[in-house]
Scaffold this active site. Structure first.
Site, PDB file in Angstrom:
ATOM      1  N   ALA A   1      60.733 -20.765  18.665  1.00  0.00           N
ATOM      2  CA  ALA A   1      60.489 -18.972  19.261  1.00  0.00           C
ATOM      3  C   ALA A   1      59.140 -18.431  19.462  1.00  0.00           C
ATOM      4  O   ALA A   1      58.447 -19.287  18.493  1.00  0.00           O
ATOM      5  CB  ALA A   1      61.498 -17.839  18.450  1.00  0.00           C
TER       6      ALA A   1
ATOM      7  N   GLU B   1      57.016 -14.895  18.542  1.00  0.00           N
ATOM      8  CA  GLU B   1      56.992 -13.107  18.355  1.00  0.00           C
ATOM      9  C   GLU B   1      56.402 -12.447  19.028  1.00  0.00           C
ATOM     10  O   GLU B   1      56.309 -11.295  19.176  1.00  0.00           O
ATOM     11  CB  GLU B   1      56.255 -13.204  17.426  1.00  0.00           C
ATOM     12  CG  GLU B   1      55.478 -13.396  16.762  1.00  0.00           C
ATOM     13  CD  GLU B   1      54.064 -14.746  15.868  1.00  0.00           C
ATOM     14  OE1 GLU B   1      55.355 -15.270  16.587  1.00  0.00           O
ATOM     15  OE2 GLU B   1      53.698 -14.441  15.869  1.00  0.00           O
TER      16      GLU B   1
ATOM     17  N   GLU C   1      60.882 -14.283  14.042  1.00  0.00           N
ATOM     18  CA  GLU C   1      60.498 -13.841  14.802  1.00  0.00           C
ATOM     19  C   GLU C   1      59.812 -11.667  15.343  1.00  0.00           C
ATOM     20  O   GLU C   1      59.321 -10.940  15.079  1.00  0.00           O
ATOM     21  CB  GLU C   1      60.848 -13.831  16.400  1.00  0.00           C
ATOM     22  CG  GLU C   1      60.784 -15.119  16.570  1.00  0.00           C
ATOM     23  CD  GLU C   1      59.844 -16.163  16.314  1.00  0.00           C
ATOM     24  OE1 GLU C   1      58.468 -15.580  16.362  1.00  0.00           O
ATOM     25  OE2 GLU C   1      59.678 -17.466  15.751  1.00  0.00           O
TER      26      GLU C   1
HETATM   27  N1  BES Z   1      54.076 -17.627  15.960  1.00  0.00           N
HETATM   28  C1  BES Z   1      55.328 -19.596  15.512  1.00  0.00           C
HETATM   29  C2  BES Z   1      55.961 -19.419  17.131  1.00  0.00           C
HETATM   30  C3  BES Z   1      54.493 -20.579  17.620  1.00  0.00           C
HETATM   31  C4  BES Z   1      54.202 -21.972  17.164  1.00  0.00           C
HETATM   32  C5  BES Z   1      52.912 -20.625  18.481  1.00  0.00           C
HETATM   33  C6  BES Z   1      53.679 -23.395  17.056  1.00  0.00           C
HETATM   34  C7  BES Z   1      52.417 -21.315  18.515  1.00  0.00           C
HETATM   35  C8  BES Z   1      52.616 -22.433  18.051  1.00  0.00           C
HETATM   36  C9  BES Z   1      56.615 -18.465  15.568  1.00  0.00           C
HETATM   37  O1  BES Z   1      56.831 -17.168  14.822  1.00  0.00           O
HETATM   38  C10 BES Z   1      57.407 -19.725  14.843  1.00  0.00           C
HETATM   39  O2  BES Z   1      56.915 -19.479  13.714  1.00  0.00           O
HETATM   40  N2  BES Z   1      58.667 -20.040  15.280  1.00  0.00           N
HETATM   41  C11 BES Z   1      59.251 -21.101  15.035  1.00  0.00           C
HETATM   42  C12 BES Z   1      60.920 -20.635  13.926  1.00  0.00           C
HETATM   43  C13 BES Z   1      60.906 -19.868  12.831  1.00  0.00           C
HETATM   44  C14 BES Z   1      62.202 -19.939  12.418  1.00  0.00           C
HETATM   45  C15 BES Z   1      60.050 -20.805  11.666  1.00  0.00           C
HETATM   46  C16 BES Z   1      59.190 -22.606  15.399  1.00  0.00           C
HETATM   47  O3  BES Z   1      58.703 -21.613  16.579  1.00  0.00           O
HETATM   48  O4  BES Z   1      58.962 -23.374  14.997  1.00  0.00           O
HETATM   49 ZN    ZN Z   2      56.213 -17.140  12.947  1.00  0.00          ZN
END
Ligand code: BES
Ligand code: ZN
Length: 934
Positions: free
Chosen positions: A336, A338, A372
């Site tokens: 996901a 944010e 998020e």
């Molecule tokens: N900001 C990240 C998404 C992201 C991950 C963008 C890698 C660019 C590169 C988001 O907030 C996030 O951490 N998502 C996690 C899920 C969370 C529940 C740990 C993910 O996508 O693994």
């Molecule tokens: Zn994150």
């Protein structure tokens, strides 16, 4: 909550986990193809102008930061303040036309503007100042390697003035899940598309030319032009909708955003359904493509309403946007994202069908939604100054999601799970030589994606958990509130957070915490006892999984909050800051270090003490966190040579009366890690290990049963599922038979015959013990199941089938059109259960390298996952050499961290086997699991 994916490095056997990792294991950015740098167009610039190089060096290293002089950043001669961006996607040829007008503040006299642009065709540029055009055809030069475009003009802009840069351009709606991209779904047998975006960390520059750095915050006014039947979404609410092109299309203009970073910009165009809740101050919606049941968004929708209200209170700060949209996107490289006011998700991480998904899926969705939403403050309102501070975003959102999950669902006991999940994920990766400090210098775009790993997320959140417990949660949160208020709409460095916590607590937070964030690794504390003085002698040393720490790697003295548990309770105040020190213990009969495993270290006790602790566990003197953490430490210490593996086996054997899910989960993880390391050992020993595993779990699995009732709590459901799957994988005949019976009914059309909590386990068991017939049924379910969760559960299991022809079918499927690139690692995962699968997977990876490298060129996170999955299961010198030889001739930029971590993991197993092969055999014979080979 989800065990962070990097734990796969320990080859955690997925059968043991009710929550097998879903996410790409490593996220990294495609390295731009190296191009020869064009000569600088500014070599003739008059010296009074800020030259390109001068500006760059001045941007490097704001005072007190951890950044490095070679960081690749834009010049500081101008600063963006507002973007007016218009985009018109074309679904026929998968391109989009764009116009961007950027208002600039001129900081220094200058005759050029450099901004980021990647794989965008810029058609024209116009520079204006004071309302009139000063150059209508400026020279535009591109630097592919640095992903920049430089616009040079003859008339200078004066320091202190305002200017405007207008660019027109065309971009590609790519299929790489990066920038502004296309995502597909099926409707009535037809492939349909939406356009969606993913900017973090550095792909906003792929969507539109921009100043793509987190500290260059600006306001955004976005307009999307699209077919009238389509939904257009942006970060903000709609300001106006007007007919354009003679009424053929509509232009949807959104209100201007607050100051924000480019990586948080988002837009979506397509045919979407939605549901809405008004249970929060501003409207919240969940959107999905028409092939999904939009009602499955209800759980996330209502949870979002409750969570936003909770966060507003916790942070004492109103959510500043007029709406919150959350969208299920069919192709998504992470879990996901944010984006401010427009969160995007992988379908399985936001849509929940409570009837067909299990408890662990629900928990994962809750975690994701809350994570998020936490970013809306931590990350979006207050943003790290540069990517070295990524952990501030991710570590905090991780901590906060567990905190709020605990508040909403206390019965889930998520903080207990934390000890076997995030904490172990952090310690696991951080025990490799190829780990990195939490605050890690990143120089180039290619480096950034690779630090979205267990260090930023899990070690980051563990550091916060440690300090929040030390200061007290209330004090910690008051510090957070002050920090958010002080830096709203701004950017920060790690020191700003420590300053806020120091202010509110009056404690020297920075001195203690700096050591944890600026240094790699963590210590193991060895304990020796002195009965005469009723004291313990503690000594700290750097812990490496390979067990081969060199003196020069062991120079950091960590400030270790000891958490000494004695009969009198927990002494929260004691810290070990030196290499070695003696501590008094009221009664040596009972003590334990690292109460609740709130600190970041492992403890090495003598075998006698470990035995006593095992008894104390049975007698109820230890908390769940203590028991689970102690087993985790023992497992890790055995694998790295600080203790004998036979000690771990005896400890675990003695704990079969354990009653808690989390403790069992950790025991089975450690047994699974051992069995995985012994994967290529001789059949007799492996059978003996399997027999031990079976004897450990069978009774408990039978006692709990595999019937699920409405009254089963969330944890009990997962407990039953864990034990059923574990006993099944260990070959318990009753459970294998039960699984086969359920599967038979399922295959005959009674889908409900298999409860969602054990669906994956049942598939795994029948595939392990069956052949093509079972394979075709599971494959059929992958093809026809109504939800993404069910489909991917089936997809993850196929690899378990061991027949060579079936292994090939699984490998072919991975690269076929049937499996989306976002899911490619799923069929590969199951193959890690057996040596034949591991070998075939590696051969497949090598022969398909060019295809993989190309098709995952912008979603390198997924390529990293593939590299890691296909290599880390090995355990011999010869296999390690094969991996090294293969990659020796490849460009590994963008996934080099994953690769070296994989190699370190193999080395650790090589050493472990060498050390304890005989020890394990002896234990197995002594305990009658193995006929003596003599
Ligand atoms: N900001 C990240 C998404 C992201 C991950 C963008 C890698 C660019 C590169 C988001 O907030 C996030 O951490 N998502 C996690 C899920 C969370 C529940 C740990 C993910 O996508 O693994
Ligand atoms: Zn994150």
């Amino acid at each position: 909550m989800r065990r962070f994916s990097s734990r796969v490095l320990q080859a955690r056997p997925p059968l043991l986990s009710a929550r097998a990792p879903l996410l790409p294991l490593f996220r990294s950015l495609r390295a731009p193809t190296k191009t020869i740098r064009p000569p600088s167009p500014f070599s003739y610039s008059p010296t009074r102008f800020c030259s390109y190089r001068m500006c760059r060096s001045r941007r490097d290293g704001p005072s007190g930061s951890t950044n490095t002089p070679s960081r690749e950043v834009l010049p500081t001669n101008v600063k963006p303040v507002h973007y007016d961006l218009t985009l018109e996607p074309n679904f026929d040829n998968f391109t989009y036309d764009g116009t961007v007008v950027i208002d600039l503040q001129v900081a220094e006299d200058t005759n050029f503007v450099s901004l980021n642009s990647h794989e965008i065709d810029i058609h024209s540029a116009v520079v204006s100042a004071k309302g009139s055009v000063i150059e209508s055809k400026p020279e535009i030069s591109l630097n592919k390697d640095e992903q920049t475009a430089t616009i040079k003009f003859s008339q200078a802009l004066a320091a202190g003035s305002d200017a405007q840069l207008k660019l027109t351009f065309t971009g590609t709606l790519n299929d790489q899940m990066a920038g502004f991209y296309r995502s597909s779904y099926q409707q009535n047998g037809e492939t349909k598309y939406i356009a969606s975006s993913q900017m973090e960390p550095t792909d906003a520059r792929r969507a539109f030319p921009c100043f793509d750095e987190p500290a260059l915050k600006a306001k955004f006014t976005v307009t999307l032009v699209a077919d009238k039947s389509m939904t257009c979404l942006g970060n903000m609410d709609v300001a106006s909708e007007t007919d354009v092109q003679g009424g053929a299309k509509k232009a949807v203009k959104f209100n201007t955003s607050p100051l924000m970073s480019t990586y948080l910009v988002a837009f979506i165009v397509g045919h979407l359904n939605h549901i809405e809740t008004t249970n929060f101050r501003v409207p919240i919606r969940v959107y999905a493509t028409p092939d999904q049941d939009i009602e499955h968004g209800r759980f996330s929708l209502e949870l979002a309403a409750k969570t936003l209200a909770f966060y507003e209170k916790a942070f004492d700060s109103e959510f500043p946007l007029p709406k919150m949209d959350m969208v299920a996107v069919p192709d998504f490289s992470a879990g996901a994202m944010e984006n401010w006011g427009l969160i995007t998700y992988r379908i399985v991480d936001v849509l929940l069908d409570e009837k067909t998904s299990g408890a662990s899926r629900k928990e994962r969705i809750a975690e994701t939604v809350q994570h998020e939403l936490a970013h809306q403050w931590f990350g979006n309102l207050v943003t790290m100054d540069f990517w070295d501070g990524l952990w501030l975003n991710e570590g905090f959102a991780t901590w906060m999601s567990w905190y709020s999950c605990n508040a909403f669902y206390p019965e889930w006991k998520v903080w207990q799970t934390y000890v076997i999940d995030s904490l172990q994920g952090a310690l696991s990766l951080d025990s490799l030589r190829s780990s990195h400090p939490i605050e890690v210098p990143v120089q180039r775009a290619d480096d950034i994606n690779q630090i979205f790993d267990a260090i930023s997320y899990s070690k980051g959140s563990s550091v916060l958990r440690m300090i929040s417990k030390y200061l007290g949660e209330d004090v910690f949160l008051q510090g957070i509130r002050n920090y958010l208020r002080k830096h709203a709409y701004g950017n920060t460095q790690t020191g700003d957070l420590w300053a806020a916590l120091a202010d509110v607590s009056g404690k020297p937070v920075q001195t203690v915490m700096d050591i944890w964030t600026k240094n790699v690794g963590f210590p193991v504390i060895s304990v020796t006892e002195n009965a005469a003085s009723s004291s313990i002698q503690l000594k700290q040393n750097r812990f490496l999984r390979t067990g081969d720490v060199r003196p020069e790697e062991d120079t950091t003295l960590y400030p270790v909050i000891l958490g000494l548990r004695t009969k009198e309770g927990v002494n929260e105040g004691v810290m070990l800051t030196e290499r070695e020190k003696e501590f008094q213990v009221p009664d040596l009969d009972f003590y334990k270090l690292n109460a609740d495993h709130s600190s970041i270290y492992r403890t090495s006790y003598t075998p006698e003490r470990l035995k006593k602790l095992g008894e104390a566990a049975k007698e109820g003197h230890l908390t769940v966190e203590d028991r689970a953490g102690m087993i985790a430490d023992s497992g890790a210490l055995a694998a790295s040579g600080y203790q004998r593996t036979s000690g771990l086996l005896s400890l675990v054997q003695g704990l079969d009366a354990e009653s808690e899910f989390v403790v069992w989960n950790e025991m089975l993880t450690r047994i699974g890690t051992l069995r995985a390391a012994w994967m290529f050992e001789d059949g007799q020993t492996k059978d003996a290990l399997k027999a031990f595993h079976r004897s450990l779990v069978s009774a408990k699995a039978h006692e709990l049963g595999w019937e699920f009732s409405e009254n089963d709590g969330h944890v009990l459901q997962q407990f039953k599922a864990l034990m059923f799957g574990s006993a099944g994988s260990a070959g318990d005949p009753v459970i294998v038979k039960a699984a086969q019976d359920m599967f038979e009914r399922f295959a005959a059309g009674d889908i409900a015959a298999i409860h969602p909590n054990i669906r994956g386990s049942v598939f795994n068991i029948v595939l392990k013990n069956g052949g093509a017939k079972e394979y075709d049924i599971v494959l059929g379910r992958f093809r026809s199941a109504p939800t993404s969760d069910e489909k991917t559960t089936a997809l993850r299991c196929l690899g378990v089938a061991e027949d060579p022809a079936l292994i090939q079918r699984t490998l072919n499927l991975a690269l076929s059109d049937e499996v989306k690139n976002q899911d490619i690692y799923m069929p590969l995962g199951g193959l890690g259960r057996h040596p034949e699968g591991i070998k075939a997977r590696w051969a497949w990876m090598q022969s398909n390298w060019d295809t993989l490298d190309k098709s995952l060129s912008a979603a390198l996170s997924i390529l990293s996952a593939v590299v890691q999955l296909t290599t880390a299961s090995f355990s011999s010198d010869a296999q390690l050499k094969e991996v090294q030889d293969f990659f020796a001739t490849k460009d590994t930029k963008g996934f080099d961290r994953a690769l070296s971590q994989s190699q370190d993991a193999i080395r650790a197993k090589i050493n472990w086997l060498q050390r304890d092969r005989a020890d394990v055999e002896t234990w197995l014979s002594n305990n009658r699991y193995l006929q003596s080979k003599l």
